[in-house]
Scaffold this active site. Structure first.
Site, PDB file in Angstrom:
ATOM      1  NE  ARG A  44      20.884  58.422  37.478  1.00 54.49           N
ATOM      2  CZ  ARG A  44      20.537  57.150  37.689  1.00 54.49           C
ATOM      3  NH1 ARG A  44      20.611  56.637  38.927  1.00 54.49           N
ATOM      4  NH2 ARG A  44      20.119  56.388  36.715  1.00 54.49           N
ATOM      5  NE  ARG A  85      12.437  48.153  30.642  1.00 56.97           N
ATOM      6  CZ  ARG A  85      13.266  48.029  31.681  1.00 56.97           C
ATOM      7  NH1 ARG A  85      13.596  46.815  32.108  1.00 56.97           N
ATOM      8  NH2 ARG A  85      13.734  49.094  32.296  1.00 56.97           N
ATOM      9  CE  LYS A 232      22.803  57.134  31.825  1.00 49.76           C
ATOM     10  NZ  LYS A 232      21.478  56.686  32.328  1.00 49.76           N
ATOM     11  CB  THR A 290      27.438  51.603  37.100  1.00 53.04           C
ATOM     12  OG1 THR A 290      26.804  52.464  36.156  1.00 53.04           O
ATOM     13  CG2 THR A 290      26.665  50.295  37.164  1.00 53.04           C
TER      14      THR A 290
END
Length: 486
Positions: A44, A85, A232, A290
């Protein structure tokens, strides 16, 4: 005359595939080579970090090392997506105290610094979608706020759980309806790079509907690319449109990090199983990601809970398990891969083939090839075959066989490099290169010869072969036969 042909290898015993993220700990050619030897099937490239030049260097190293080792290894380009963010903190860090009050609003100017009293959000206007009572999570959920009131363009928040706040950390709004494009302008530039260099898969972040997937596929096609799309699943909204997203995708990733900020953590195990089930039913690969072995970023051994977590993902039916920080920045990347391989191999011992249960929940859009794959898998058990062989140009036949999770060794024989690399992600599929031929007999014989040269197959044992070579219709499958290994 001395025979210089390489000695055939033993048949692989692990079916679950391993995805490893490349980062500072693993980007050297020597480390990439060692990771392939340790069991990595897919690398990845995380486009949230690094430059195109850095990624190209790693890309070339992967291709070169895989070729030298005669291994089929896929490359997954993971797009950054619209990460939300906060702006930089004045002092780089600020302390947020429990029960305190914070003002939350859009940054009046790009880069306007946030403080312990006022947090600015980049690119979004929180007052347009937040409602009193809704939660706000910062720094992967370490800091928790709750919206109390809306005063003009400012959201007044109470600090439920404080902590140290760093510059430009992520901020999440799990109960809010935010309309964000899944692909940003940066993503579009990165996709163009991926198409140019020939990545095998591209992972699209923060998918909310099938439209996001169709949009990316149109972009790839317009540029002449054929990259397969991994969606995803990390937004709550995606769960409301799961069936259509899975149907539109070439694979999915259970992205537990961001998904764990969108839904209550106690729901994650159930959601993970459901996501795996839906991908299995559609016959597309699924990756569980994860914190699979998060402690191994610094520790030389995983925790007991992590071992159980990985084993659970395997027994639930995942195609692949993924390492992130463990191999990107971790201190023990090789050990992480070896443990992951060992855990997966052991967990697979408890899996039992039940083709009827898979067939009952099947959602195939290709019923004839799917039925043939189902029959071939059942036949391999009935006759106790040594192997199943899919003669496939595109890899579709091997993918459909993988859907039924056969216990027998499964080979995907193809003359196309792109198909061989894509099959590296499919559970249990061993890609084998064969020469392009023009007849069915040559197709089957060529596959058997190529497999026998590379792997140990007992003379006299049986193999189930599915094929249906079609120059005009690549991907078609029409023949099942049982052959004896000579």
């Amino acid at each position: 005359m001395t025979n210089h042909l390489p000695k055939p290898r033993p048949l692989p015993t692990r079916k679950t595939k391993i995805v490893a993220t490349v980062g500072p700990s693993t980007r050297s050619p020597e480390m990439i080579r060692e990771l392939i030897l340790a069991g990595v099937n897919v690398f990845r490239l995380n486009f949230s970090h690094g430059t195109h030049e850095q990624h190209l260097e790693v890309f070339r190293s992967i291709r070169e090392q895989a070729k030298e080792l005669d291994q089929q290894v896929a490359i997954l380009q993971d797009l950054a997506g619209p990460k939300i963010r906060i702006t930089p903190i004045e002092e780089e860090r600020a302390t947020i105290y429990d029960m305190g009050t914070i003002r939350l609003c859009a940054a009046p100017r790009p880069g306007e610094p946030s403080t312990a009293d006022t947090i600015y959000v980049e690119e979004l206007k929180p007052h347009t979608f937040l409602e009193p009572g809704q939660p706000i999570l910062l720094a992967d959920g370490v800091i928790m706020l709750e919206a109390k009131s809306i005063e003009g363009e400012v959201v007044i928040c109470e600090v439920i759980k404080g902590g140290r706040l760093r510059s430009r950390v992520g901020i999440a709004f799990p109960d809010s309806a935010i309309d964000l494009r899944a692909t940003t302008s940066k993503d579009l530039e990165d996709v163009t790079w991926g198409i140019k260099h020939g990545v095998d898969y591209v992972a699209i972040s923060f998918v909310q509907s099938a439209h996001d997937v169709h949009n990316l596929r149109d972009i790839i096609k317009k540029q002449g690319g054929h990259t397969k799309i991994i969606s995803k699943i990390e937004r709550k909204k995606a769960l409301d449109h799961l069936e259509e997203i899975v149907a539109a995708s070439d694979g999915i990733m259970v992205a537990r990090g961001d998904l764990g900020l969108e839904v209550p953590l106690e729901q994650l195990p159930r959601l993970q199983k459901n996501l795996i089930d839906r991908a299995n039913a559609h016959g597309i690969p699924v990756i569980v990601a994860t914190q699979m072995l998060a402690s191994m970023v610094t520790s030389v051994r995983p925790t007991r809970a992590e071992v159980t977590d990985v084993a659970n993902a395997v027994t639930c039916g995942t195609d692949a398990v993924m390492l992130s920080d463990e191999t990107a920045i971790g201190e023990h990347p090789l050990e992480s891969v070896r443990y992951l391989a060992a855990i997966a191999k052991e967990a697979e011992r408890s899996l039992e083939f039940d083709p009827e249960s898979v067939q009952r929940r099947s959602c195939s859009v290709n019923p004839v090839p799917d039925a043939i794959a189902y029959a071939a898998t059942a036949a391999s058990e009935k006759i106790d075959a040594t192997a199943i062989i899919a003669c496939t140009e595109t890899g579709t036949s091997a993918r459909l066989l993988s859907k039924y999770r056969p216990k027998k060794v499964l080979f995907g024989a193809s003359p196309k490099d792109t198909s061989l690399r894509r099959m590296a992600l499919y559970r249990g599929v061993i890609p084998v290169r064969v020469e392009a031929v023009l007849s069915h007999h040559q197709e089957v014989e060529g596959a058997l010869d190529a497999i026998k040269q590379s792997y140990e197959l007992a003379t006299g044992s049986l193999a189930v072969v599915i094929s249906g070579l079609s120059v005009s219709q690549p991907g078609s499958t029409s023949i099942v036969e049982i052959v004896s290994i000579k």
